[in-house]
Write a protein that holds these residues in place. Structure first.
Motif: not given
Length: 420
Positions: A12, A42-43, A84, A116
């Motif tokens: 991430s 960002g995930s 993401d 997520e």
């Protein structure tokens, strides 16, 4: 090549760095602090793609990184958030942490919402956040929080309404070709089928998903092409159908196949199980009624589940398809609970301060970020940092492990002497 298990590396995004800035204008060469915060990293998200049936798309793609957050700037401007990253996987994918004894992280099915998997790092705070009544001009800011870095295993178990199993060259592929449009190779030699075959048949306004795994062999004969490597996919089928060449010793062949699936996982024996006697010739002198009675006497669960199929599409083929259709809603396709490992949350038991004998090291994430985001080579900044350190619980923890005046204290890339 059919890929149903793969290891990938994901990360991430890091949070952006907080800014050290002071408002300057014509009346004040060094006004109040106005350093903004860094943006969020960002995930990593995992989403189910129902159009995928394998993990072949990961054959050459092994590294996936989300975008880092942007740095903060003057006038209290926050850095941009990192984008993401969305990773698509097929229905039935198990996700495990490779370095944590393969702990299960998630199970992805068509019913799953996007997950997520790992959040991006938080943005570091700018010097505005460190203003106090005693420090009007803070020279401190935080580096962004590091993103999570993991090596994960994707392990697919595809779903099917019916899955055909049998010895090599037992006629499974010919059945698939007769009842569907799947282009499968059929030949008179073992291991013609080297990977699972998935086919779909429209029947009564519903699609029947029929699968075939390569030929099953004994443990001594096991090789890379054998279906023994794909038995895990039986866990998500409604109905298992054994395919046996009618010229073979049928009772022993049934025992052989049942032993294989039972040794792999006993729960498979509780599934709906049928039998196809393949390569049947209507001109054969076999007493079919006597043969069926003998099979049912030994395996009562096969009553009304025995089908004699030839190389062409005939009435018996229609009866088999009706059996497959009727079994669609009779058995659940969920993962069997005891097949899945227990999900163990990763607990962070890392110590915030440690001693290596010659020096003391601060590992607390928040203070490490503060050190990395500030210039501790500047004596004014160092004084502010030490004051904040002394005012925290970290100071007490250092004293508890024996730190004394003059001892070397390390944090990140910096080291300095401890002052009481």
């Amino acid at each position: 090549m059919y890929i149903d298990k793969v290891i990938i590396n994901i990360k991430s995004g890091d949070g952006g760095k907080g800014s050290i800035s002071f408002n300057q204008d014509s009346k004040n060469s060094r006004g109040g602090p106005d350093g903004g915060n860094g943006g969020k990293g960002g995930s990593i998200w995992i989403i189910c793609d129902k159009n995928m049936s394998s993990l072949n798309s990961f054959r050459y793609s092994k590294f996936f990184n989300a975008e880092n957050g942007g740095n903060g700037s003057d006038q209290k401007k926050t850095g941009l958030n990192g984008k993401d990253l969305f990773i698509k996987v097929p229905d039935g994918t198990l996700i495990r942490d490779v370095k944590k004894e393969k702990n299960l992280i998630a199970v992805i099915t068509t019913e799953s919402e996007p997950i997520e998997l790992f959040k991006g790092g938080k943005g570091g705070r700018g010097n505005v956040a460190f203003v106090t009544s005693k420090n009007k001009e803070p020279l401190l800011a935080e580096a962004g929080e590091k993103g999570s870095k993991y090596q994960i295993e994707l392990d697919l178990r595809f779903f099917s309404n019916v899955c055909l199993i049998g010895r090599p060259n037992s006629g499974k592929s010919n059945i698939i070709r007769n009842i569907s449009n799947a282009k499968v190779e059929v030949a008179e030699y073992p291991f013609t089928t080297k990977q699972p075959v998935l086919a779909s048949i429209s029947r009564g306004f519903q699609n029947i998903k029929i699968a075939e795994i390569p030929g099953l062999v004994s443990q001594k004969e096991k090789n890379l092409a054998s279906g023994n490597n794909y038995l895990k996919h039986l866990l998500r089928t409604n109905t298992i159908v054994m395919v046996i060449d009618i010229k073979n010793d049928i009772l022993n062949e049934i025992r052989f196949l049942l032993d294989i699936i039972n040794n792999f996982n006993p729960i498979l024996s509780n599934k709906n199980i049928g039998l196809i006697l393949s390569k049947y010739d209507s001109n054969s002198k076999l007493n079919i009624s006597q043969l069926s009675s003998e099979i049912i006497n030994n395996f009562k669960f096969l009553k009304n589940k025995i089908f004699l199929l030839s190389k062409s599409f005939d009435k018996q083929t229609e009866e088999f398809l009706a059996f497959a259709y009727n079994s669609i809603n009779s058995f659940e396709n969920n993962f069997d609970s005891f097949d899945l490992p227990i999900i163990s949350p990763n607990k962070n038991n890392d110590k915030r301060v440690v001693s290596d004998g010659d020096s003391f090291i601060i590992k607390d994430k928040q203070f490490v970020q503060l050190a990395e985001g500030s210039n501790l080579n500047n004596w004014k900044t160092l004084i502010q940092f030490q004051y904040k350190l002394k005012s925290s619980k970290i100071s007490k923890e250092l004293e508890n492990i024996g730190i004394k005046r003059g001892d070397t204290l390390k944090i990140g890339e910096y080291s300095f002497n401890w002052e009481e």
